[in-house]
Scaffold this active site. Structure first.
Site, short mmCIF file in Angstrom:
data_model
loop_
_atom_site.label_atom_id
_atom_site.label_comp_id
_atom_site.label_asym_id
_atom_site.label_seq_id
_atom_site.Cartn_x
_atom_site.Cartn_y
_atom_site.Cartn_z
CB CYS A 40 -0.62 -0.21 1.34
SG CYS A 40 -2.09 -1.16 1.12
CB CYS B 260 -4.40 -0.44 -1.08
SG CYS B 260 -2.13 -1.44 -1.43
#
Ligand code: 2NF
Length: 242
Positions: free
Chosen positions: A81, A163
């Site tokens: 992420c 993400c």
């Protein structure tokens, strides 16, 4: 001889890259052993074979996503992420950036992007060989060629898996920094998952000395901002003069 060469020059795009198979294998080894040793358990021989099987002996204008599923399954790489960097018309710059920011990833910093970057490949329905003379050009011949379908699928998966806070490097020295017809505008933007992506952060890069043609306050970035916000993702933009 004449028949053979005329048959093989039937497309308008550049032919398969010379030594395609060897390059795929070499790049796979250098990536999995040196660039990203976390992927050292990936089987490069199998990857080379699955890549070849995706397109060999097939009509080069009838590629589908399914042709690449075995290859995608073999590689299956996760980008952490906050580390995803998209780009559009800024390839060199985005790669310079991820080279300095070592842990950031453009698509070409993932295994399959690294392997395929700047390569060309196609086969022919009636042959077990690659066509080194010509391959379908994505505009002049067909859009469902194996190179375009590969990049669209890889870009789609790259975006869908992103993400946290994700970045895009855009070119402020051309008139449409955001282009809805580019891979970024056509594929990546629409495949970001609002449940996973918090913010899209755009960097509009201007070449010093060139007249700035677009910026965060221009209409193309505004269009991008609208699309992103409608998808319930936060949007921020920074003009960057280098
Ligand atoms: O070659 C690559 N490494 C590549 C190709 C296509 C897409 C990478 N991507 C991914 C990257 F991860 C970026 O996030 O998509 C984003 C960049 O694509 P873009 O279309 O937004 O950016 P451009 O600078 O316009 O194009 C990048 C390269 O892809 C070619 C184009 O000629 C340029 O060399 N390209 C774009 N669309 C197609 C297509 N449908 C294409 N080549 C074949 N078929």
């Amino acid at each position: 001889m004449r028949r053979r060469s005329s048959q093989h020059m039937k497309w308008n795009g550049t032919g398969s890259t010379a030594r395609f198979q060897e390059i795929v294998l070499e790049r796979c080894y250098s990536y999995t052993q040196l660039v990203q040793p976390a992927l050292r358990d990936r089987d490069c021989q199998k990857i080379r074979e699955a890549f070849r099987n995706a397109f060999i002996s097939k009509d080069p204008c009838s590629a589908t996503e399914e042709d690449y599923h075995p290859l995608m399954k073999l590689v299956n790489q996760i980008v952490p992420c906050d580390k995803t960097v998209f780009w559009s018309k800024t390839k060199k710059l985005a790669h310079q950036y991820t080279k300095v920011q070592r842990e950031m990833f453009t698509l070409e910093d993932t295994l399959l992007g690294y392997i395929a970057d700047d390569l060309s490949w196609c086969g022919d329905a009636g042959s077990h060989e690659m066509n080194y003379q010509s391959c379908p050009h994505w505009k002049k011949d067909c859009s469902n060629n194996f190179v375009s379908v590969f990049w669209d699928l890889l870009s789609k998966r790259f975006a869908a898996n992103a993400c946290g806070v994700v970045q895009v490097v855009l070119n402020g020295s051309i008139s449409n920094a955001f282009d809805g017809k580019s891979t970024f505008g056509r594929v990546e933007v629409h495949n970001l998952n609002p449940k996973k992506v918090h913010t899209l952060q755009a960097w509009v890069i201007h070449d010093l000395g060139k007249f700035p043609s677009d910026s965060c306050s221009g209409s193309s970035i505004n269009a991008l901002s609208l699309i992103i916000k409608q998808r319930n993702i936060k949007f921020t933009c920074q003009d960057n003069y280098r």
